[in-house]
Each structure stands twice: as C-alpha cells, then as structure tokens.
Design a protein around this motif. Structure first.
Motif, mmCIF file in Angstrom:
data_model
loop_
_atom_site.group_PDB
_atom_site.id
_atom_site.type_symbol
_atom_site.label_atom_id
_atom_site.label_comp_id
_atom_site.label_asym_id
_atom_site.label_seq_id
_atom_site.Cartn_x
_atom_site.Cartn_y
_atom_site.Cartn_z
ATOM 1 N N LEU A 4 0.843 -1.183 0.000
ATOM 2 C CA LEU A 4 0.000 0.000 0.000
ATOM 3 C C LEU A 4 0.883 1.239 0.000
ATOM 4 C CD1 LEU A 4 -2.549 -1.161 2.703
ATOM 5 C CD2 LEU A 4 -2.763 -1.371 0.235
ATOM 6 N N THR A 5 0.991 1.894 -1.117
ATOM 7 C CA THR A 5 1.856 3.070 -1.232
ATOM 8 C C THR A 5 1.109 4.293 -0.741
ATOM 9 O OG1 THR A 5 2.954 2.073 -3.127
ATOM 10 C CG2 THR A 5 3.250 4.450 -2.799
ATOM 11 N N ILE A 6 1.675 4.974 0.229
ATOM 12 C CA ILE A 6 1.062 6.163 0.809
ATOM 13 C C ILE A 6 1.976 7.353 0.567
ATOM 14 C CG2 ILE A 6 0.144 7.193 2.912
ATOM 15 C CD1 ILE A 6 -1.414 4.786 1.935
ATOM 16 N N ARG A 7 1.431 8.409 -0.029
ATOM 17 C CA ARG A 7 2.193 9.629 -0.304
ATOM 18 C C ARG A 7 1.772 10.789 0.589
ATOM 19 N NH1 ARG A 7 6.685 7.917 -2.814
ATOM 20 N NH2 ARG A 7 6.165 6.456 -4.471
ATOM 21 N N LEU A 8 0.906 10.513 1.528
ATOM 22 C CA LEU A 8 0.448 11.544 2.457
ATOM 23 C C LEU A 8 -0.233 12.697 1.737
ATOM 24 C CD1 LEU A 8 3.371 11.729 5.042
ATOM 25 C CD2 LEU A 8 1.220 10.522 5.248
ATOM 26 N N LYS A 9 -0.958 12.374 0.662
ATOM 27 C CA LYS A 9 -1.720 13.404 -0.028
ATOM 28 C C LYS A 9 -3.055 13.648 0.665
ATOM 29 C CE LYS A 9 0.317 12.569 -4.568
ATOM 30 N NZ LYS A 9 0.053 12.217 -5.969
ATOM 31 N N LYS A 10 -3.519 12.649 1.412
ATOM 32 C CA LYS A 10 -4.762 12.797 2.136
ATOM 33 C C LYS A 10 -4.451 12.656 3.622
ATOM 34 C CE LYS A 10 -7.548 11.081 -1.720
ATOM 35 N NZ LYS A 10 -8.559 10.100 -2.153
ATOM 36 N N CYS A 133 15.740 16.137 6.269
ATOM 37 C CA CYS A 133 14.992 17.152 7.010
ATOM 38 C C CYS A 133 14.234 16.579 8.200
ATOM 39 C CB CYS A 133 13.995 17.856 6.090
ATOM 40 S SG CYS A 133 14.741 18.687 4.679
ATOM 41 N N PHE A 134 14.187 15.240 8.322
ATOM 42 C CA PHE A 134 13.433 14.601 9.398
ATOM 43 C C PHE A 134 14.267 13.484 9.999
ATOM 44 C CE2 PHE A 134 10.643 15.874 5.902
ATOM 45 C CZ PHE A 134 9.879 16.849 6.517
ATOM 46 N N CYS A 135 14.132 13.326 11.315
ATOM 47 C CA CYS A 135 14.887 12.280 11.996
ATOM 48 C C CYS A 135 14.122 10.974 12.085
ATOM 49 C CB CYS A 135 15.289 12.737 13.399
ATOM 50 S SG CYS A 135 13.891 12.901 14.530
ATOM 51 N N SER A 136 12.823 11.001 11.839
ATOM 52 C CA SER A 136 12.005 9.796 11.941
ATOM 53 C C SER A 136 10.787 9.928 11.037
ATOM 54 C CB SER A 136 11.561 9.565 13.390
ATOM 55 O OG SER A 136 10.728 10.629 13.818
ATOM 56 N N ILE A 137 10.089 8.807 10.892
ATOM 57 C CA ILE A 137 8.874 8.810 10.076
ATOM 58 C C ILE A 137 7.781 9.640 10.739
ATOM 59 C CG2 ILE A 137 7.054 7.338 9.150
ATOM 60 C CD1 ILE A 137 9.151 5.164 8.782
ATOM 61 N N ALA A 138 7.686 9.549 12.064
ATOM 62 C CA ALA A 138 6.661 10.309 12.776
ATOM 63 C C ALA A 138 6.851 11.811 12.593
ATOM 64 C CB ALA A 138 6.676 9.943 14.251
ATOM 65 N N CYS A 139 8.098 12.268 12.568
ATOM 66 C CA CYS A 139 8.356 13.702 12.367
ATOM 67 C C CYS A 139 7.927 14.149 10.983
ATOM 68 C CB CYS A 139 9.834 13.999 12.590
ATOM 69 S SG CYS A 139 10.364 13.851 14.311
ATOM 70 N N LYS A 140 8.201 13.348 9.980
ATOM 71 C CA LYS A 140 7.800 13.723 8.625
ATOM 72 C C LYS A 140 6.280 13.730 8.486
ATOM 73 C CE LYS A 140 8.336 12.728 3.739
ATOM 74 N NZ LYS A 140 9.058 11.991 2.691
ATOM 75 N N VAL A 141 5.628 12.747 9.096
ATOM 76 C CA VAL A 141 4.169 12.693 9.018
ATOM 77 C C VAL A 141 3.550 13.914 9.692
ATOM 78 C CG1 VAL A 141 2.137 11.412 9.777
ATOM 79 C CG2 VAL A 141 4.076 10.187 8.821
ATOM 80 N N ILE A 143 4.817 16.960 10.155
ATOM 81 C CA ILE A 143 5.037 18.174 9.369
ATOM 82 C C ILE A 143 4.177 18.164 8.106
ATOM 83 C CG2 ILE A 143 6.748 19.488 8.073
ATOM 84 C CD1 ILE A 143 7.019 19.763 11.075
ATOM 85 N N SER A 144 4.079 17.012 7.465
ATOM 86 C CA SER A 144 3.283 16.912 6.235
ATOM 87 C C SER A 144 1.817 17.186 6.514
ATOM 88 C CB SER A 144 3.448 15.523 5.613
ATOM 89 O OG SER A 144 4.800 15.280 5.277
ATOM 90 N N MET A 145 1.290 16.645 7.603
ATOM 91 C CA MET A 145 -0.109 16.881 7.939
ATOM 92 C C MET A 145 -0.346 18.330 8.342
ATOM 93 S SD MET A 145 -1.368 13.996 7.243
ATOM 94 C CE MET A 145 -3.031 14.389 7.750
ATOM 95 N N ALA A 146 0.617 18.943 9.023
ATOM 96 C CA ALA A 146 0.474 20.355 9.405
ATOM 97 C C ALA A 146 0.424 21.251 8.168
ATOM 98 C CB ALA A 146 1.620 20.764 10.316
ATOM 99 N N LYS A 147 1.250 20.950 7.163
ATOM 100 C CA LYS A 147 1.236 21.741 5.933
ATOM 101 C C LYS A 147 -0.090 21.588 5.197
ATOM 102 C CE LYS A 147 6.223 21.776 5.028
ATOM 103 N NZ LYS A 147 7.296 21.373 4.087
ATOM 104 N N GLN A 148 -0.616 20.373 5.172
ATOM 105 C CA GLN A 148 -1.888 20.152 4.501
ATOM 106 C C GLN A 148 -3.018 20.908 5.193
ATOM 107 O OE1 GLN A 148 -2.694 15.994 4.004
ATOM 108 N NE2 GLN A 148 -0.887 15.606 2.767
ATOM 109 N N ASN A 149 -3.007 20.913 6.516
ATOM 110 C CA ASN A 149 -4.051 21.629 7.251
ATOM 111 C C ASN A 149 -3.950 23.135 7.032
ATOM 112 O OD1 ASN A 149 -5.002 19.216 8.315
ATOM 113 N ND2 ASN A 149 -3.694 19.333 10.120
ATOM 114 N N SER A 150 -2.710 23.667 6.987
ATOM 115 C CA SER A 150 -2.542 25.094 6.758
ATOM 116 C C SER A 150 -2.992 25.494 5.354
ATOM 117 C CB SER A 150 -1.080 25.495 6.969
ATOM 118 O OG SER A 150 -0.230 24.829 6.034
ATOM 119 N N ARG A 151 -2.714 24.652 4.373
ATOM 120 C CA ARG A 151 -3.166 24.946 3.007
ATOM 121 C C ARG A 151 -4.678 24.903 2.925
ATOM 122 N NH1 ARG A 151 1.129 21.123 -0.378
ATOM 123 N NH2 ARG A 151 3.008 22.350 0.097
ATOM 124 N N ARG A 152 -5.274 23.954 3.636
ATOM 125 C CA ARG A 152 -6.724 23.848 3.621
ATOM 126 C C ARG A 152 -7.375 25.052 4.281
ATOM 127 N NH1 ARG A 152 -6.932 19.585 6.206
ATOM 128 N NH2 ARG A 152 -6.666 18.151 4.469
#
Length: 227
Positions: A4-10, A133-141, A143-152
């Motif tokens: 299951l490939t996840i790109r964090l688009k949603k 730019c990230f030390c772990s998967i949780a950190c990247k997730v 930041i990615s979710m925060a950017k999506q919420n700000s754009r929304r």
C-alpha cells in the motif's frame, strides 16, 4: 501481495497511526509458553503486532508485514521495506548490519542536538546530515499533515449566492412591472388629454372666426314697358 503506497496526499492512514503508537518486543499473549514470542512484526492488513509464531498460522497468509528491529533502544524498520508503503525521502537513514534503517518515532533528547552541517529536524530539531529534514517517520508525518491543514485553512472559501424565495422574487417582479404600467397609463392619459385639448382648441378657433357676410347678388333689373 502488492504493498500500500502512501504519499500523504490525504489524511494519515489508520494503519500508519497505529504503527507509530504500537509497543514492540513485548511478549505475545497468545504464545506466552513459547520461546521467542516477542512481538516484532506489524501486520498492515490486521493493524496489530504479532510474533513469529503468529505468522506460522494461516491468519496472516499473504498479508503485508513489516519487520521491526531495535537500534539504540528504539524501534526502526528497514528503509527498503518501508519505502514500498510510504515515501521516506528526506528521512535520516542509519546503517545496521549493512542495511539502511529509519526510526519510527523521534528519539528522546534533553535539548536539541547540534550537527556539523547545521541541519536539524523540522519537527524535533535533532541534528541531521544533508539533505535530510526529518529524523524519523513520525516527524515527517507530523510536518506533512500540518502543511496540509494550513493549506486547507488558507484556501479561499467558496462563493455562495443567496437564492431569493418565490414570494420575494414575485414581489420584485411586480415592483419592476409597476413603473412600466404607470408609464403606459400616463402615456395613454397624455394622448387622450392632448386629443381632447386639440379638439377644444379647434372648436374655439372656429367659434371665434368671424362669419363671412353673404351678399346676395341682385338680379337683372326690369324696366317698365314703354307705351
């Protein structure tokens, strides 16, 4: 089975959230009497931690599995295995026994560490090496979710137009028709009044005009006969 490939688009998938919250290397409750019963495998399809004995059964046959390992007393996963299901670019990799791994969660630290390159994690400010730019998967997730919420939140709202009710619309139409009716009535009144005025003026002029005196022409005079 295809991963299951996840790109964090949603929004963050449920299995990824449970993976980051799971506690590994504890004893399996279903196989407490067996050796090597530590839960170090995560089943993506079942969203749960399992041990090696659980995999021998047909319950997880052809399921998507992730082998969890330990590095510096923290949970890691092979970069090659995780890359099949999640975009791990810009996440700091480490090498264990010739294989590259990435941390699931950020390691605890008393204060932000400094790196020689001056690069730090965007979430926890841990020192990293370029171009990460990230030390772990949780950190990247996070930041990615925060950017999506700000754009929304910054996206312009949809323009909505109020629809007038039928009564209001009919009232407005009547209001629009009333001036036209008044104009027509006024034009008819003006034409009638103008015709009436013209008729009166013509009659008045004819009454004031002096009557021509008719003079009857005398007939041929007759002479008395001569005797």
């Amino acid at each position: 089975m295809v991963g299951l490939t996840i790109r964090l688009k949603k929004k963050k998938p449920e299995w990824l959230e449970l993976l980051l919250k799971s506690k590994f290397f504890g004893p399996c409750f279903d196989h407490q009497d067996l050796k090597k019963n530590e839960m170090n495998v995560y089943c993506v399809n079942c969203n749960q931690c399992v041990c090696q004995h659980c995999l021998s059964s047909s319950a997880h046959y052809l399921h998507v599995l992730l082998q969890i390992r330990r590095y510096v007393y923290n949970d890691v996963v092979r970069l090659h295995d995780m890359q099949k299901h999640l975009d791990c670019s810009k996440v700091q990799p480490y090498t264990i026994n010739g294989a590259k791994v990435v941390f699931l969660n950020p390691r605890p630290q008393s204060k932000p560490s400094k790196s020689t390159s001056g690069v730090s994690c965007l979430a926890c400010e841990r020192g990293l090496t370029e171009p990460n730019c990230f030390c772990s998967i949780a950190c990247k997730v996070s930041i990615s979710m925060a950017k999506q919420n700000s754009r929304r939140d910054q996206s312009p709202p949809y323009l909505t137009f109020p629809i007038p009710e039928f009564s209001d619309l009919s009232a407005k139409q009547n209001q629009n028709l009333e001036p036209n009716l008044k104009e027509d009535e006024s034009s008819n009144l003006t034409t009638e009044s103008s015709e009436e005025n013209n008729h009166q003026i013509s009659w008045f002029n004819s009454a004031l005009k002096p009557m021509r005196q008719l003079h009857k022409r005398k007939s041929t005079p007759r002479r008395a006969p001569l005797f």
